[in-house]
Every structure is written in C-alpha cells, then in structure tokens.
Design a protein around this motif. Structure first.
Motif, PDB file in Angstrom:
ATOM      1  N   SER A  37       0.834  -1.197   0.000  1.00  0.00           N
ATOM      2  CA  SER A  37       0.000   0.000   0.000  1.00  0.00           C
ATOM      3  C   SER A  37       0.872   1.252   0.000  1.00  0.00           C
ATOM      4  O   SER A  37       0.631   2.190  -0.733  1.00  0.00           O
ATOM      5  N   SER A  38       1.904   1.285   0.805  1.00  0.00           N
ATOM      6  CA  SER A  38       2.775   2.450   0.844  1.00  0.00           C
ATOM      7  C   SER A  38       3.590   2.557  -0.443  1.00  0.00           C
ATOM      8  O   SER A  38       3.907   3.653  -0.884  1.00  0.00           O
ATOM      9  N   ASP A  39       3.939   1.433  -1.071  1.00  0.00           N
ATOM     10  CA  ASP A  39       4.630   1.471  -2.354  1.00  0.00           C
ATOM     11  C   ASP A  39       3.737   2.113  -3.410  1.00  0.00           C
ATOM     12  O   ASP A  39       4.218   2.844  -4.267  1.00  0.00           O
ATOM     13  N   PHE A  40       2.454   1.837  -3.373  1.00  0.00           N
ATOM     14  CA  PHE A  40       1.514   2.436  -4.318  1.00  0.00           C
ATOM     15  C   PHE A  40       1.571   3.958  -4.224  1.00  0.00           C
ATOM     16  O   PHE A  40       1.740   4.653  -5.214  1.00  0.00           O
ATOM     17  N   TRP A  41       1.445   4.502  -3.017  1.00  0.00           N
ATOM     18  CA  TRP A  41       1.400   5.951  -2.836  1.00  0.00           C
ATOM     19  C   TRP A  41       2.737   6.619  -3.124  1.00  0.00           C
ATOM     20  O   TRP A  41       2.769   7.809  -3.439  1.00  0.00           O
ATOM     21  N   LYS A  42       3.821   5.871  -3.047  1.00  0.00           N
ATOM     22  CA  LYS A  42       5.131   6.433  -3.411  1.00  0.00           C
ATOM     23  C   LYS A  42       5.206   6.721  -4.911  1.00  0.00           C
ATOM     24  O   LYS A  42       6.010   7.535  -5.336  1.00  0.00           O
ATOM     25  N   ASN A  43       4.385   6.030  -5.697  1.00  0.00           N
ATOM     26  CA  ASN A  43       4.401   6.186  -7.152  1.00  0.00           C
ATOM     27  C   ASN A  43       3.325   7.142  -7.669  1.00  0.00           C
ATOM     28  O   ASN A  43       3.171   7.293  -8.876  1.00  0.00           O
ATOM     29  N   VAL A  44       2.556   7.735  -6.776  1.00  0.00           N
ATOM     30  CA  VAL A  44       1.486   8.652  -7.180  1.00  0.00           C
ATOM     31  C   VAL A  44       1.992  10.088  -7.092  1.00  0.00           C
ATOM     32  O   VAL A  44       2.653  10.465  -6.131  1.00  0.00           O
ATOM     33  N   GLN A  45       1.663  10.876  -8.120  1.00  0.00           N
ATOM     34  CA  GLN A  45       1.989  12.303  -8.132  1.00  0.00           C
ATOM     35  C   GLN A  45       0.703  13.091  -8.359  1.00  0.00           C
ATOM     36  O   GLN A  45      -0.170  12.663  -9.125  1.00  0.00           O
ATOM     37  N   TYR A  69      -0.238   7.826 -11.749  1.00  0.00           N
ATOM     38  CA  TYR A  69       0.500   6.730 -11.133  1.00  0.00           C
ATOM     39  C   TYR A  69       1.664   6.393 -12.061  1.00  0.00           C
ATOM     40  O   TYR A  69       1.455   6.083 -13.243  1.00  0.00           O
ATOM     41  N   ASN A  70       2.883   6.466 -11.536  1.00  0.00           N
ATOM     42  CA  ASN A  70       4.081   6.145 -12.315  1.00  0.00           C
ATOM     43  C   ASN A  70       4.362   4.649 -12.222  1.00  0.00           C
ATOM     44  O   ASN A  70       4.731   4.158 -11.157  1.00  0.00           O
ATOM     45  N   PHE A  71       4.195   3.939 -13.327  1.00  0.00           N
ATOM     46  CA  PHE A  71       4.501   2.511 -13.350  1.00  0.00           C
ATOM     47  C   PHE A  71       6.002   2.284 -13.257  1.00  0.00           C
ATOM     48  O   PHE A  71       6.458   1.341 -12.635  1.00  0.00           O
ATOM     49  N   ASN A  72       6.748   3.149 -13.916  1.00  0.00           N
ATOM     50  CA  ASN A  72       8.209   3.141 -13.881  1.00  0.00           C
ATOM     51  C   ASN A  72       8.664   4.519 -14.358  1.00  0.00           C
ATOM     52  O   ASN A  72       7.849   5.436 -14.459  1.00  0.00           O
ATOM     53  N   GLU A  73       9.932   4.696 -14.673  1.00  0.00           N
ATOM     54  CA  GLU A  73      10.421   6.010 -15.080  1.00  0.00           C
ATOM     55  C   GLU A  73       9.991   6.390 -16.494  1.00  0.00           C
ATOM     56  O   GLU A  73      10.175   7.537 -16.913  1.00  0.00           O
ATOM     57  N   TYR A  74       9.377   5.453 -17.223  1.00  0.00           N
ATOM     58  CA  TYR A  74       8.987   5.706 -18.613  1.00  0.00           C
ATOM     59  C   TYR A  74       7.491   5.901 -18.826  1.00  0.00           C
ATOM     60  O   TYR A  74       7.095   6.546 -19.794  1.00  0.00           O
ATOM     61  N   GLY A 146       6.167  17.312 -25.179  1.00  0.00           N
ATOM     62  CA  GLY A 146       6.716  18.443 -24.457  1.00  0.00           C
ATOM     63  C   GLY A 146       8.114  18.189 -23.937  1.00  0.00           C
ATOM     64  O   GLY A 146       8.603  17.059 -23.932  1.00  0.00           O
ATOM     65  N   TYR A 147       8.718  19.274 -23.482  1.00  0.00           N
ATOM     66  CA  TYR A 147      10.034  19.232 -22.863  1.00  0.00           C
ATOM     67  C   TYR A 147       9.834  19.178 -21.355  1.00  0.00           C
ATOM     68  O   TYR A 147       9.130  20.017 -20.787  1.00  0.00           O
ATOM     69  N   ARG A 148      10.467  18.203 -20.714  1.00  0.00           N
ATOM     70  CA  ARG A 148      10.297  17.993 -19.276  1.00  0.00           C
ATOM     71  C   ARG A 148      11.575  18.340 -18.532  1.00  0.00           C
ATOM     72  O   ARG A 148      12.669  17.934 -18.905  1.00  0.00           O
ATOM     73  N   SER A 149      11.388  19.087 -17.437  1.00  0.00           N
ATOM     74  CA  SER A 149      12.505  19.438 -16.559  1.00  0.00           C
ATOM     75  C   SER A 149      11.990  19.397 -15.126  1.00  0.00           C
ATOM     76  O   SER A 149      11.123  20.195 -14.757  1.00  0.00           O
ATOM     77  N   GLY A 150      12.491  18.456 -14.350  1.00  0.00           N
ATOM     78  CA  GLY A 150      12.025  18.312 -12.967  1.00  0.00           C
ATOM     79  C   GLY A 150      10.566  17.904 -12.922  1.00  0.00           C
ATOM     80  O   GLY A 150      10.173  16.919 -13.534  1.00  0.00           O
ATOM     81  N   PRO A 174      -1.108  25.017 -26.549  1.00  0.00           N
ATOM     82  CA  PRO A 174       0.079  24.865 -25.707  1.00  0.00           C
ATOM     83  C   PRO A 174      -0.335  24.446 -24.294  1.00  0.00           C
ATOM     84  O   PRO A 174      -1.488  24.633 -23.906  1.00  0.00           O
ATOM     85  N   PHE A 175       0.589  23.862 -23.538  1.00  0.00           N
ATOM     86  CA  PHE A 175       0.280  23.467 -22.154  1.00  0.00           C
ATOM     87  C   PHE A 175       1.524  23.573 -21.283  1.00  0.00           C
ATOM     88  O   PHE A 175       2.653  23.527 -21.766  1.00  0.00           O
ATOM     89  N   VAL A 176       1.260  23.708 -20.001  1.00  0.00           N
ATOM     90  CA  VAL A 176       2.278  23.565 -18.959  1.00  0.00           C
ATOM     91  C   VAL A 176       1.707  22.555 -17.983  1.00  0.00           C
ATOM     92  O   VAL A 176       0.611  22.744 -17.466  1.00  0.00           O
ATOM     93  N   ARG A 177       2.413  21.459 -17.759  1.00  0.00           N
ATOM     94  CA  ARG A 177       1.934  20.371 -16.887  1.00  0.00           C
ATOM     95  C   ARG A 177       2.899  20.238 -15.719  1.00  0.00           C
ATOM     96  O   ARG A 177       4.105  20.157 -15.921  1.00  0.00           O
ATOM     97  N   VAL A 178       2.360  20.229 -14.487  1.00  0.00           N
ATOM     98  CA  VAL A 178       3.191  20.145 -13.290  1.00  0.00           C
ATOM     99  C   VAL A 178       2.649  19.028 -12.392  1.00  0.00           C
ATOM    100  O   VAL A 178       1.460  18.993 -12.093  1.00  0.00           O
ATOM    101  N   TYR A 179       3.535  18.110 -11.976  1.00  0.00           N
ATOM    102  CA  TYR A 179       3.175  17.046 -11.035  1.00  0.00           C
ATOM    103  C   TYR A 179       4.212  16.983  -9.924  1.00  0.00           C
ATOM    104  O   TYR A 179       5.408  16.993 -10.188  1.00  0.00           O
ATOM    105  N   PHE A 180       3.734  16.940  -8.682  1.00  0.00           N
ATOM    106  CA  PHE A 180       4.615  16.853  -7.507  1.00  0.00           C
ATOM    107  C   PHE A 180       4.556  15.479  -6.901  1.00  0.00           C
ATOM    108  O   PHE A 180       3.594  14.830  -6.879  1.00  0.00           O
TER     109      PHE A 180
END
Length: 180
Positions: A37-45, A69-74, A146-150, A174-180
C-alpha cells in the motif's frame, strides 16, 4: 485416567501451535499489505492547473486537478477533473465540467509524450431572450509532446477529434503540466 490426561495435554499443545502459526501468518500478511500500500502511494503524483483570464466584460476561471501513477520512469497513467466558468458580458455565460484520462510516456528523461481523453459537459446560457440555452457533451482526444525538466513539462497538444463545433478556439493548444 493417565491416557485421558495425555490426550488433553496433546490436544492443548496442538491447539496452541495452530494458534501461534495462524497469528504469525496473519501478522506477516498485514506487513505485506502495508508495504504494498505504501509502495503504491510512493508512485502517485498530484498536480494540475488553474487558469484566470480577465478583460473588459470577459471572465474565464478554470481549475483542473489531476493525479498520475508512475509505473516506472517511462510510463504513467492518471485521472483528472476539470471545471471552467466563462462569462461574456451581455452575451453568455458557460459552465464546463468533466474528467479525463491521461497517459504519459517518457522515452528520454527530457521528452514527454501524452495522450489524453477528455469528456466535458457544456452548459451555455445566452443573455438574449430569443437564443436557446445549450447543454451538450464535448469529447476531445489530445496527443501531445513536451520538454520535461524536474516536475514541469511545457509543450503542445493537438485535439484529433476537433471539428468546426469544437468548444476550444483551436485544435492546437500549448500546455504547462506540473506534477509533484
């Protein structure tokens, strides 16, 4: 009598062993569940956007929170909600609300490709007494890059379902997308 006593002790030992094993298995199951469960939330932005537009007699206010939800870095998959209020003085006011599903691919750390299916309910009320109000659904399928930085990505997307009755001014946005 001794046989009966021996049987009772054996039975008690057996029950105690079963109880200990069951308790140990239950504790291990809780640990595994808690970790996954905690692994799941670690992958959510979480992220989204807000928009404010004002001019003489015109107002546009929007909010669009989302989560992925980030399945992996890709690859990532997420859901979003949207609400927009638009008012053109002495002409109309509109409420747009709905949701979306977004898929993100990052073939390289700096490049982000996206596909987003958006479904919005549009309610338009005209100020002219002779004009009818309009209530309809609008579907958009946006493909973007888009171009991603951070945490942020800046880019453009294109609505492949756009037609002359589209609620947006253009299929290209155009768009600006931000995920924390």
């Amino acid at each position: 009598m001794r046989k009966n006593n021996s049987y009772t002790i054996s039975k008690s030992v057996f029950i105690t062993i079963i109880a200990l094993i069951t308790n140990t298995l239950h504790a291990q199951q809780q640990t595994i569940t808690t970790n996954s469960s905690s692994d799941f939330w670690k992958n959510v932005q979480f992220g989204g956007g807000i928009g404010l537009g004002f001019s003489t007699g015109y107002t546009n206010i929007s909010s669009s929170p989302s989560a992925i939800y980030n399945f992996n870095e890709y690859a990532a998959l997420g859901l979003g909600a949207q609400y927009t209020y638009i008012k053109q003085k002495n002409f109309y006011n509109a409420n747009l609300y709905g949701g979306s599903v977004i898929g993100l691919l990052n073939p390289f750390p700096q490049i982000q490709l996206s596909a987003e299916l958006e479904q919005l309910r549009v309610n338009v009320n005209f100020d002219d007494a002779n004009s009818n109000s309009q209530d309809f659904w609008n579907t958009g399928l946006f493909l973007g890059a888009g171009y991603r930085s951070g945490y942020a990505t800046i880019g453009a997307r294109y609505n492949v379902l756009s037609d002359k009755n589209n609620i947006y001014g253009s299929a290209f946005m155009p768009f600006v997308r931000v995920y924390f």
